[in-house]
Design a protein around this motif. Structure first.
Motif: not given
Length: 650
Positions: A88-112
């Motif tokens: 996470v940096q400046a309220s934007t998160v980057y994470f691994s989604h278990f179901d598909d193994g992909r990396l996602y980006q999610q800005a604050s309050g937004e959809t991944p």
């Protein structure tokens, strides 16, 4: 004198204030703390949501909210055990989604939104490299079909296309972990190692310069090697590389200057076994001041380590917490996870003076102090003149007591790993048993971490021997003290602990019954049918295979079921990639054919460990019901019924 308000009940049948439903409704697993300015992030594993891992944020005003919406599951299967799967940096998160193994980006309050394509790859242990518009991560690539997956360090662009799932930065080693950028983003440190080593055996601490185009130059090894486990690289504010190494036999803190310098040598462990990514046992308050957690003699301590101009000084903080981990600096204070014998792990913030602020309780589990069993740390004699360690929990219930002159049954817990450890922190699953009239003995057998490399290596070549002997001798010790009924002693454990259970019941006659939760019964097949991270683990625990095939067979309970004369119950996830489900079924069939009381409970959709509330409940209540059948008591208030084979046989 007995409390006159207590009613006499058979041991094991005490009316407990702790139900399995209450545990799973209240318990939330908390891990992977991260600080982003005034905000604090962590992962919650929620059994009530099917074991979904949710990223949660606590804002500066104390407001706590979920970051990742359902059905996103912030989790990774790199090394199968995962860990540290977001940044996470400046309220934007980057994470691994278990179901598909992909990396996602999610800005604050937004959809991944995904930033990697659908590929058969997994990511973990991410660090952001914002000047270059990328993140650096450990990637486990499963695109090679039946061959072993390939582990590498890769760079993933934060915007644009990542058609191959990232650009490879480092490859060639069997395993990678802990990529850490220097504050000026010009150097990258990481840890790597090769088969047959595990990260607590031999690792290499690597350092490279990062060129303007993002590639790595001048790659060199700066610590680690044969007989040394170098872990947890971390940069000071001024860009001095620090790390933990057990080169002296103890995981101590070091920094790299013109040469490697030990900060404060002592017989204590400033790190632990890296079963999961992202272990953080120290952090920086300033250039020459750290806050650190260390383990000495099985007891955890929180301390400030600072340089007074002449040398390093260690000052323990006076705190009621008996275990602290996942340390993250937030200005002049440190946020971490902490627990105590009377307190579940919670998120706290410490000042360097020891002032503590509880920021967030991890879950809703609470106990009446009058029902709480407080552990006694014991050291007991074991084989070859050695000693080993355990925590003993006597039965306790404000409303119940056992019959006069009778001693309680004992449940010995063999932890997993086997290179793991148990600590004196409030555990609802232990209290589930003690409030019902069981005594519990949680054993740190030889091979456990927290007692130095020599203690850890007691298990080298001796798995299925030393761990079993220590559990057996621990039980004998408390029985000889008069604490428990020597005729009603059971043993339970999960994973490696389940293997210890099966060995103890097969090769010894101390225990009356046992429960194996996803435990090994055939160590030979484990070498051929498990995941990469542990595929050569047994080289150190037993010996190289197939050269020592006969020893593998001799250490496998499945080949000696004719020696097994004790009831045993099995609990197994059908999607377990660590211990193949067939092992539990084969052992169950063998025990059933012997005419012994036994049961097998299989869980659809569960892997190595149970995450769903209903399955956790079923396993807990099923084990209690099984012991009730064996020990001759009827547990009250169970919501599930276990189907036990051969129940008429005593």
């Amino acid at each position: 004198m007995p409390d006159q308000d207590q009613t006499v009940y058979p041991y094991g049948a005490w009316p407990s204030p702790i139900s399995s439903e209450a545990i799973t409704a209240a318990i939330v697993g908390v891990s992977d703390l991260t600080v982003d300015g005034p905000d604090i992030y962590w992962i919650e594993v929620r059994p009530a949501e099917g074991g979904r891992s949710v990223l949660v944020r606590r804002g500066e005003d104390g407001t706590v909210s979920d970051v990742t919406p359902a059905p996103f599951n912030v989790r990774t299967r790199v090394h199968e055990y995962g860990g540290r799967c977001y940044a996470v940096q400046a309220s934007t998160v980057y994470f691994s989604h278990f179901d598909d193994g992909r990396l996602y980006q999610q800005a604050s309050g937004e959809t991944p939104e995904p930033i990697t394509p659908e590929l058969d790859v997994r990511y973990a242990d991410m660090v952001l490299d914002l000047p270059r518009g990328r993140l650096i991560a450990v990637r486990e690539d499963h695109r090679g079909g039946p061959r072993e997956p390939r582990n590498e360090l890769v760079a993933v662009k934060l915007t644009g296309e990542n058609p191959e799932g990232g650009v490879v930065l480092a490859t060639g080693a069997d395993f990678y972990a802990s990529p850490r950028l220097s504050p000026d983003e010009t150097r990258l440190a990481w840890v790597e190692w090769d088969h047959p080593n595990m990260p607590w055996d031999d690792t290499r601490l690597m350092l490279a310069d990062v060129a303007e185009d993002g590639t790595l130059r001048e790659v060199r090894q700066v610590a680690g090697g044969r007989g040394e486990s170098a872990l947890e690289p971390r940069w000071s504010p001024a860009g001095v590389l620090h790390f933990v190494s057990d080169r002296t036999g103890w995981w101590n803190l070091y920094r790299l200057g013109t040469q490697v310098e030990a900060l404060y040598p002592m017989e204590a462990e400033f790190s632990g076994p890296h079963w999961v990514f992202g272990l953080a046992q120290y952090t920086f308050l300033s250039e020459d001041r750290l806050m650190c957690a260390y383990n000495q003699g099985g007891q955890s301590h929180l301390a400030v380590l600072d340089h007074d101009g002449e040398g390093w000084q260690l000052r323990n903080l006076d705190t009621t917490f008996t275990l602290t981990w996942d340390l993250q600096a937030q200005g002049s204070r440190v946020v971490c996870l902490a627990g105590a014998p009377d307190r579940r792990p919670c998120i706290v913030r410490f000042s360097e003076e020891g002032d503590v602020e509880v920021l967030q309780e991890s879950d809703a589990f609470r106990m009446n102090p009058q029902d709480l069993s407080v552990p006694e740390a014991i050291t007991f004699p074991t084989e070859e003149g050695q000693t080993a360690h355990a925590f003993f929990y006597p039965p306790r219930n404000a409303r119940a007591r056992g019959p006069q002159g009778e001693r309680p049954p004992l449940l010995v817990i063999s932890h997993g790993g086997p290179t793991g450890a148990t600590f004196a922190v409030l555990n609802p699953f232990v209290q589930f048993w003690t409030t019902r009239g069981f005594a519990v003995l949680d054993v740190n057998y030889g091979g456990s971490t927290g007692f130095g490399r020599a203690y850890r290596e007691r298990l080298r070549g001796q798995w299925g021997v030393v761990d079993v002997q220590d559990c057996v001798n621990a039980a004998r010790f408390v029985a000889e003290r008069g604490d428990v009924d020597a005729q009603r002693m059971a043993i339970t454990g999960g994973s490696a602990g389940g293997y210890t259970v099966l060995c103890a019941l097969t090769f010894h006659d101390v225990f009356t019954a046992g429960a194996s939760h996803f435990g090994l019964s055939d160590v030979e097949t484990f070498t051929q049918d498990t995941h990469k991270f542990e595929s050569r683990y047994l080289d150190g625990l037993i010996g190289p295979y197939p050269e020592m095939k006969e020893l593998y067979q001799a250490r496998s309970p499945i080949h000696f079921t004719e020696q097994l004369s004790r009831p045993v119950v099995f609990f197994q996830g059908l999607e377990d990639k660590v211990v193949p489900p067939d092992q539990a079924k084969r052992m169950f069939e063998a025990v059933r054919s012997r005419g012994l009381p036994t049961a097998l409970v299989e869980f659809e959709g569960e892997g190595h460990g149970f995450r769903r509330a209903e399955n956790i409940q079923r396993a807990l209540e099923g084990e209690l019901q099984f012991y009730g059948q064996v020990f001759g008591f009827t547990p009250p208030g169970l919501s599930a019924t276990l189907s036990i084979e051969n129940v008429s046989v005593s």
